[in-house]
Scaffold this motif. Structure first.
Motif, PDB file in Angstrom:
ATOM      1  N   GLY A   1      44.412  41.048  40.286  1.00  0.00           N
ATOM      2  CA  GLY A   1      45.161  41.094  39.042  1.00  0.00           C
ATOM      3  C   GLY A   1      46.281  40.082  38.929  1.00  0.00           C
ATOM      4  N   ASN A   2      46.976  40.163  37.775  1.00  0.00           N
ATOM      5  CA  ASN A   2      48.096  39.284  37.473  1.00  0.00           C
ATOM      6  C   ASN A   2      49.218  40.117  36.869  1.00  0.00           C
ATOM      7  N   PRO A   3      50.284  40.361  37.644  1.00  0.00           N
ATOM      8  CA  PRO A   3      50.451  39.972  39.038  1.00  0.00           C
ATOM      9  C   PRO A   3      49.548  40.811  39.938  1.00  0.00           C
ATOM     10  N   ALA A   4      49.232  40.264  41.100  1.00  0.00           N
ATOM     11  CA  ALA A   4      48.323  40.953  42.019  1.00  0.00           C
ATOM     12  C   ALA A   4      48.932  42.272  42.486  1.00  0.00           C
ATOM     13  N   ARG A   5      48.075  43.297  42.552  1.00  0.00           N
ATOM     14  CA  ARG A   5      48.491  44.606  43.050  1.00  0.00           C
ATOM     15  C   ARG A   5      47.447  45.089  44.044  1.00  0.00           C
ATOM     16  N   LYS A   6      47.889  45.905  44.976  1.00  0.00           N
ATOM     17  CA  LYS A   6      46.980  46.413  45.997  1.00  0.00           C
ATOM     18  C   LYS A   6      46.121  47.522  45.406  1.00  0.00           C
ATOM     19  N   ILE A   7      44.800  47.364  45.539  1.00  0.00           N
ATOM     20  CA  ILE A   7      43.894  48.414  45.047  1.00  0.00           C
ATOM     21  C   ILE A   7      43.130  49.083  46.184  1.00  0.00           C
ATOM     22  N   GLY A   8      43.406  48.670  47.410  1.00  0.00           N
ATOM     23  CA  GLY A   8      42.726  49.258  48.557  1.00  0.00           C
ATOM     24  C   GLY A   8      42.960  48.431  49.800  1.00  0.00           C
ATOM     25  N   TRP A   9      42.101  48.707  50.778  1.00  0.00           N
ATOM     26  CA  TRP A   9      42.201  48.050  52.080  1.00  0.00           C
ATOM     27  C   TRP A   9      40.824  47.547  52.484  1.00  0.00           C
ATOM     28  N   VAL A  10      40.781  46.475  53.267  1.00  0.00           N
ATOM     29  CA  VAL A  10      39.521  45.929  53.765  1.00  0.00           C
ATOM     30  C   VAL A  10      39.587  45.744  55.275  1.00  0.00           C
ATOM     31  N   SER A  11      38.423  45.746  55.883  1.00  0.00           N
ATOM     32  CA  SER A  11      38.318  45.490  57.319  1.00  0.00           C
ATOM     33  C   SER A  11      38.400  43.987  57.587  1.00  0.00           C
ATOM     34  N   ALA A  12      38.483  43.629  58.843  1.00  0.00           N
ATOM     35  CA  ALA A  12      38.454  42.215  59.222  1.00  0.00           C
ATOM     36  C   ALA A  12      37.143  41.574  58.779  1.00  0.00           C
ATOM     37  N   TYR A  13      36.098  42.361  58.646  1.00  0.00           N
ATOM     38  CA  TYR A  13      34.786  41.883  58.210  1.00  0.00           C
ATOM     39  C   TYR A  13      34.719  41.709  56.692  1.00  0.00           C
ATOM     40  N   GLY A  14      35.704  42.282  55.978  1.00  0.00           N
ATOM     41  CA  GLY A  14      35.756  42.151  54.523  1.00  0.00           C
ATOM     42  C   GLY A  14      35.175  43.318  53.762  1.00  0.00           C
ATOM     43  N   GLU A  15      34.889  44.421  54.446  1.00  0.00           N
ATOM     44  CA  GLU A  15      34.351  45.614  53.795  1.00  0.00           C
ATOM     45  C   GLU A  15      35.483  46.549  53.382  1.00  0.00           C
ATOM     46  N   LYS A  16      35.318  47.223  52.243  1.00  0.00           N
ATOM     47  CA  LYS A  16      36.339  48.156  51.774  1.00  0.00           C
ATOM     48  C   LYS A  16      36.426  49.338  52.743  1.00  0.00           C
ATOM     49  N   LEU A  17      37.663  49.741  53.047  1.00  0.00           N
ATOM     50  CA  LEU A  17      37.902  50.847  53.965  1.00  0.00           C
ATOM     51  C   LEU A  17      38.242  52.110  53.185  1.00  0.00           C
ATOM     52  N   HIS A  18      37.701  53.245  53.642  1.00  0.00           N
ATOM     53  CA  HIS A  18      37.968  54.546  53.040  1.00  0.00           C
ATOM     54  C   HIS A  18      38.532  55.442  54.138  1.00  0.00           C
ATOM     55  N   PHE A  19      39.793  55.794  54.014  1.00  0.00           N
ATOM     56  CA  PHE A  19      40.476  56.558  55.053  1.00  0.00           C
ATOM     57  C   PHE A  19      40.274  58.055  54.864  1.00  0.00           C
ATOM     58  N   ASP A  20      40.044  58.772  55.982  1.00  0.00           N
ATOM     59  CA  ASP A  20      39.883  60.225  55.926  1.00  0.00           C
ATOM     60  C   ASP A  20      41.246  60.905  55.966  1.00  0.00           C
ATOM     61  N   GLU A  21      41.237  62.238  56.012  1.00  0.00           N
ATOM     62  CA  GLU A  21      42.492  62.998  55.988  1.00  0.00           C
ATOM     63  C   GLU A  21      43.367  62.743  57.211  1.00  0.00           C
ATOM     64  N   ASN A  22      42.779  62.189  58.268  1.00  0.00           N
ATOM     65  CA  ASN A  22      43.544  61.856  59.476  1.00  0.00           C
ATOM     66  C   ASN A  22      44.028  60.403  59.473  1.00  0.00           C
ATOM     67  N   GLY A  23      43.780  59.698  58.363  1.00  0.00           N
ATOM     68  CA  GLY A  23      44.220  58.308  58.275  1.00  0.00           C
ATOM     69  C   GLY A  23      43.344  57.336  59.039  1.00  0.00           C
ATOM     70  N   ILE A  24      42.069  57.705  59.261  1.00  0.00           N
ATOM     71  CA  ILE A  24      41.129  56.858  60.006  1.00  0.00           C
ATOM     72  C   ILE A  24      40.029  56.383  59.059  1.00  0.00           C
ATOM     73  N   ALA A  25      39.671  55.122  59.205  1.00  0.00           N
ATOM     74  CA  ALA A  25      38.547  54.551  58.448  1.00  0.00           C
ATOM     75  C   ALA A  25      37.675  53.760  59.406  1.00  0.00           C
ATOM     76  N   VAL A  26      36.386  53.717  59.090  1.00  0.00           N
ATOM     77  CA  VAL A  26      35.425  52.979  59.903  1.00  0.00           C
ATOM     78  C   VAL A  26      34.805  51.883  59.034  1.00  0.00           C
ATOM     79  N   CYS A  27      34.810  50.661  59.543  1.00  0.00           N
ATOM     80  CA  CYS A  27      34.158  49.574  58.819  1.00  0.00           C
ATOM     81  C   CYS A  27      32.665  49.849  58.775  1.00  0.00           C
ATOM     82  N   PRO A  28      32.059  49.900  57.580  1.00  0.00           N
ATOM     83  CA  PRO A  28      30.630  50.201  57.486  1.00  0.00           C
ATOM     84  C   PRO A  28      29.738  49.125  58.085  1.00  0.00           C
TER      85      PRO A  28
END
Length: 191
Positions: free
Chosen positions: A147-174
């Motif tokens: 966006g303009n101005p850019a805003r954070k809409i999520g998180w990505v892994s080092a591989y560039g995949e979108k991360l989805h965090f569970d209730e414990n704050g853990i996400a796995v790169c698919p």
């Protein structure tokens, strides 16, 4: 003989350090005292201003100007026609060369096509800046910005995949199975 490739239509000025395996393509200009790491790819019609520093394996697509004050760490990707600035209040009739702001792009970050990075900011490790976005502030590691101005809409892994965090704050790169943890708005690779 140089350990890098430079197309005959391109220029490399005096005092530059160019790493082994780097390729500089058509109509590009690397200006004085730049430091460019190994295995970089500098596309067509790229200008790299004096004293710019590029790490190893930096990929710069066509039509990008990398201005004095920019530092790109290893594995950075700069998309086609993306833009850096180097002063916050440019005027044609006022020389502000002594006011250039440093902009740091951390390891593994990617900046999409036609994005603009306003000078004086840091883009965190492995952040992903969406095409056409305008970055006006620092970006956290692994942040997905649009966006303009850019805003954070999520998180990505080092591989560039979108991360989805569970209730414990853990996400796995698919794609890779690497695990990430989010804590107080900061993402870190944990395994």
């Amino acid at each position: 003989m140089a350990d890098y490739f430079k197309h005959e239509s391109s220029y490399v000025d005096e005092g530059c350090e160019i790493g082994k395996g780097t390729k500089i393509w058509h109509f590009s200009h690397v200006m004085s005292n730049c430091k460019i790491g190994e295995d970089c790819n500098i596309g067509q019609n790229v200008v790299i201003s004096p004293e710019v520093v590029l790490g190893r394996n930096v990929k710069i697509q066509n039509n990008v100007s990398v201005y004095t004050g920019v530092v790109c760490e290893d594995d950075v990707f700069l998309g086609p026609s993306m833009v850096f600035t180097n002063v916050v209040n440019p005027r044609s009739h006022v020389s502000r060369k002594s006011e250039y702001k440093q902009t740091i792009i951390r390891k593994g970050a990617s900046i999409g096509a036609n994005a603009t990075i306003v000078c004086g900011h840091e883009i965190g490790e492995y952040a992903l800046i969406g095409a056409g976005s305008v970055v006006t502030k620092d970006v956290k590691p692994y942040a997905l910005m649009v966006g303009n101005p850019a805003r954070k809409i999520g998180w990505v892994s080092a591989y560039g995949e979108k991360l989805h965090f569970d209730e414990n704050g853990i996400a796995v790169c698919p794609a890779t199975g690497e695990k990430y943890q989010i804590n107080d708005g900061e993402v870190k690779l944990i395994s």
